[in-house]
Enzyme design. Structure first.
Site, PDB file in Angstrom:
ATOM      1  N   SER A 137       4.797 -22.747  39.241  1.00  0.00           N
ATOM      2  CA  SER A 137       4.566 -22.295  40.607  1.00  0.00           C
ATOM      3  C   SER A 137       4.741 -23.496  41.518  1.00  0.00           C
ATOM      4  O   SER A 137       4.072 -24.515  41.341  1.00  0.00           O
ATOM      5  CB  SER A 137       3.140 -21.738  40.696  1.00  0.00           C
ATOM      6  OG  SER A 137       2.852 -21.355  42.014  1.00  0.00           O
ATOM      7  N   LYS A 163       8.441 -19.917  40.444  1.00  0.00           N
ATOM      8  CA  LYS A 163       7.823 -19.166  41.536  1.00  0.00           C
ATOM      9  C   LYS A 163       7.767 -20.050  42.767  1.00  0.00           C
ATOM     10  O   LYS A 163       7.282 -21.173  42.722  1.00  0.00           O
ATOM     11  CB  LYS A 163       6.425 -18.756  41.100  1.00  0.00           C
ATOM     12  CG  LYS A 163       5.554 -18.189  42.178  1.00  0.00           C
ATOM     13  CD  LYS A 163       4.480 -17.318  41.542  1.00  0.00           C
ATOM     14  CE  LYS A 163       3.098 -17.785  41.880  1.00  0.00           C
ATOM     15  NZ  LYS A 163       2.077 -16.896  41.297  1.00  0.00           N
ATOM     16  N   LYS A 165       6.409 -20.484  46.505  1.00  0.00           N
ATOM     17  CA  LYS A 165       5.436 -20.016  47.494  1.00  0.00           C
ATOM     18  C   LYS A 165       6.143 -19.922  48.845  1.00  0.00           C
ATOM     19  O   LYS A 165       6.889 -20.846  49.222  1.00  0.00           O
ATOM     20  CB  LYS A 165       4.257 -20.987  47.576  1.00  0.00           C
ATOM     21  CG  LYS A 165       3.411 -21.058  46.301  1.00  0.00           C
ATOM     22  CD  LYS A 165       2.527 -19.837  46.133  1.00  0.00           C
ATOM     23  CE  LYS A 165       1.555 -20.025  44.959  1.00  0.00           C
ATOM     24  NZ  LYS A 165       0.652 -18.865  44.796  1.00  0.00           N
ATOM     25  N   ASP A 191       6.152 -15.890  46.046  1.00  0.00           N
ATOM     26  CA  ASP A 191       4.745 -15.475  46.192  1.00  0.00           C
ATOM     27  C   ASP A 191       4.300 -15.790  47.609  1.00  0.00           C
ATOM     28  O   ASP A 191       4.346 -16.942  48.041  1.00  0.00           O
ATOM     29  CB  ASP A 191       3.862 -16.221  45.185  1.00  0.00           C
ATOM     30  CG  ASP A 191       2.395 -15.763  45.222  1.00  0.00           C
ATOM     31  OD1 ASP A 191       2.072 -14.821  45.980  1.00  0.00           O
ATOM     32  OD2 ASP A 191       1.585 -16.347  44.483  1.00  0.00           O
ATOM     33  N   GLU A 216       5.636 -11.483  45.135  1.00  0.00           N
ATOM     34  CA  GLU A 216       4.222 -11.317  44.809  1.00  0.00           C
ATOM     35  C   GLU A 216       3.369 -11.232  46.065  1.00  0.00           C
ATOM     36  O   GLU A 216       3.503 -12.049  46.973  1.00  0.00           O
ATOM     37  CB  GLU A 216       3.797 -12.518  43.948  1.00  0.00           C
ATOM     38  CG  GLU A 216       2.413 -12.389  43.349  1.00  0.00           C
ATOM     39  CD  GLU A 216       2.101 -13.560  42.413  1.00  0.00           C
ATOM     40  OE1 GLU A 216       3.040 -14.197  41.892  1.00  0.00           O
ATOM     41  OE2 GLU A 216       0.911 -13.845  42.226  1.00  0.00           O
ATOM     42  N   ASP A 241      -1.146  -9.260  42.959  1.00  0.00           N
ATOM     43  CA  ASP A 241      -2.064 -10.264  42.415  1.00  0.00           C
ATOM     44  C   ASP A 241      -3.443  -9.988  43.007  1.00  0.00           C
ATOM     45  O   ASP A 241      -4.248  -9.246  42.433  1.00  0.00           O
ATOM     46  CB  ASP A 241      -1.510 -11.662  42.791  1.00  0.00           C
ATOM     47  CG  ASP A 241      -2.440 -12.819  42.469  1.00  0.00           C
ATOM     48  OD1 ASP A 241      -3.561 -12.596  42.007  1.00  0.00           O
ATOM     49  OD2 ASP A 241      -2.044 -14.000  42.693  1.00  0.00           O
ATOM     50  N   LYS A 265      -4.962 -12.065  36.249  1.00  0.00           N
ATOM     51  CA  LYS A 265      -5.769 -13.284  36.168  1.00  0.00           C
ATOM     52  C   LYS A 265      -7.168 -12.852  35.757  1.00  0.00           C
ATOM     53  O   LYS A 265      -7.825 -12.120  36.503  1.00  0.00           O
ATOM     54  CB  LYS A 265      -5.837 -13.982  37.524  1.00  0.00           C
ATOM     55  CG  LYS A 265      -4.501 -14.507  38.037  1.00  0.00           C
ATOM     56  CD  LYS A 265      -4.645 -15.066  39.431  1.00  0.00           C
ATOM     57  CE  LYS A 265      -3.310 -15.643  39.928  1.00  0.00           C
ATOM     58  NZ  LYS A 265      -3.379 -16.044  41.345  1.00  0.00           N
ATOM     59  N   GLY A 293      -1.984 -18.158  37.309  1.00  0.00           N
ATOM     60  CA  GLY A 293      -2.776 -19.378  37.182  1.00  0.00           C
ATOM     61  C   GLY A 293      -3.602 -19.612  38.435  1.00  0.00           C
ATOM     62  O   GLY A 293      -3.275 -19.121  39.519  1.00  0.00           O
TER      63      GLY A 293
END
Ligand SMILES: [Mg+2]
Length: 371
Positions: A137, A163, A165, A191, A216, A241, A265, A293
């Site tokens: 990430s 991933k 952000k 995400d 996400e 998420d 998660k 995570g």
């Protein structure tokens, strides 16, 4: 059967190698609450609470979790005979929310049960995988060029999923630069951590042409209805998420069409029993899942790796090796990634790693024993 004698809480401060920025804030030193659970037989297991310093991911923080565990949750389990899969109902009655605090206790019970039975935690959970595909990430970078450098390094390093952000103003241009540099087949996803509304969703539609594995949690942290509206407008699968806090919310997601993938998660859903239930539901409904995570230390990582060994975890997890975030982890051996981008699932009993108690003590800034 477990009968807990003590739960010792410690707060440690673990400096990150580099600050990690998402749409809602930046972290440079991770405050982590660790739990040491001791059975009357003398068996010990450690667990970790994933709550952050501020309530920017969920309403919980390390300080609310500390309060919830010491005042309400520890008394529910100390001295009672309980099996790990049945812990959460004990913690749920008349205590609303505080899922990360509950998860820290619940997961510790699973870790303790695996230790006492002499089984790897993954086996106790029903895991079948021998290794877990690893994703990375990447926090929000200062420019598209800086992002490209990080994406190319991650792919060269063997990561199976990258991933990115994003937030408004750091989205299409950034992701397009990454896609152009990495090529059409690179496993990229984005995400947003709740940074969008339906009113500024045009840039998300623009991402549709960039071949992402998924986007996400673009909308509000507790939303399902608007995500369903957005998913109808996007070809790219939405992965939820923050919004999935229980099995029932996963069922709602499928009923409403709010997303097509779930990031599980355990800290967010109250622990491992709920995680397994969501996994089972998703598997029987054709919904791929993967393990996210929360900037965990090597202790939290052990639980994530065990969970991600279940067969329905078909997408690479955010289970980066220790060296991705920490100069030095608090477990031995540290978590490492194979040259083909996987983490091996431990075959030894319990968590599969030893806690470096001396290092933990050296990093501890507060400690409280519940008995
Ligand atoms: Mg996320």
């Amino acid at each position: 059967m477990i009968r807990l004698e003590t739960i010792t809480l410690r707060e440690i401060r673990l400096p990150l190698k580099e600050p990690f920025r998402i749409s809602s804030g930046v972290v440079s030193e991770r405050r982590i609450a660790l739990l040491e659970l001791r059975d009357v037989s003398g068996a010990v297991a450690w667990s970790e609470c994933v709550a952050g310093e501020t309530p920017n991911y969920s309403p919980e923080t390390i300080d609310t979790a500390w309060h919830a565990i010491t005042e309400w949750l520890a008394p529910r389990v100390l001295g009672h005979e309980i099996e790990a899969p049945a812990v959460l109902p004990h913690l749920e009655q008349d205590i609303r929310g505080h899922l990360m605090a509950k998860a820290a206790v619940e997961m510790g019970m699973w870790g303790l049960e695996a230790t006492m039975l002499g089984l790897p935690l993954s086996q106790l959970l029903g895991g079948t995988r021998r290794e877990i595909e690893v994703g990375i990430s990447l926090g929000i970078q200062s420019s598209p060029e800086a992002l490209v450098t990080r994406v190319m390094a991650a792919l060269a390093g063997g990561y199976r999923k990258v991933k990115i952000k994003i937030q408004p103003g750091a989205d299409v241009e950034y992701v397009r630069a990454a896609r152009t540099a990495a090529g059409p087949d690179a496993p990229l996803m984005a995400d947003a951590n709740n940074a969008y509304t339906l009113d500024n969703a045009e840039s998300l539609a623009a991402l549709d042409d960039l071949g992402l594995m998924m986007i996400e949690q673009p909308l509000a942290w507790d939303d399902l209805v608007r995500h369903a509206e957005l998913q109808r407008r996007l070809r790219t699968p939405i992965c939820l998420d923050e919004s999935i806090t229980s099995l029932e919310r996963a069922q709602d997601m499928v009923a409403l069409g709010s997303g097509r993938i779930v990031n599980i998660k355990p800290g967010r859903v109250g622990g491992l029993a709920a995680s397994v239930a969501i996994h089972d539901f998703c598997a029987s409904n054709g919904i791929p899942v993967w393990c996210g995570g929360m900037l965990e230390s090597g202790i939290g990582r052990a639980y994530n790796v065990a969970l991600a060994s279940l067969p329905g975890f078909v997408k690479p997890g955010d289970v980066s090796p220790s060296a991705r975030y920490w100069e030095r982890d608090i477990v031995t051996p540290e978590w490492t990634m194979t040259d083909h981008g996987t983490i091996m699932v431990p075959k030894t009993a319990g968590l599969g790693v030893e806690v470096d108690v001396e290092r933990v003590e050296a990093l501890t800034v507060r400690k409280h024993r519940c008995s």
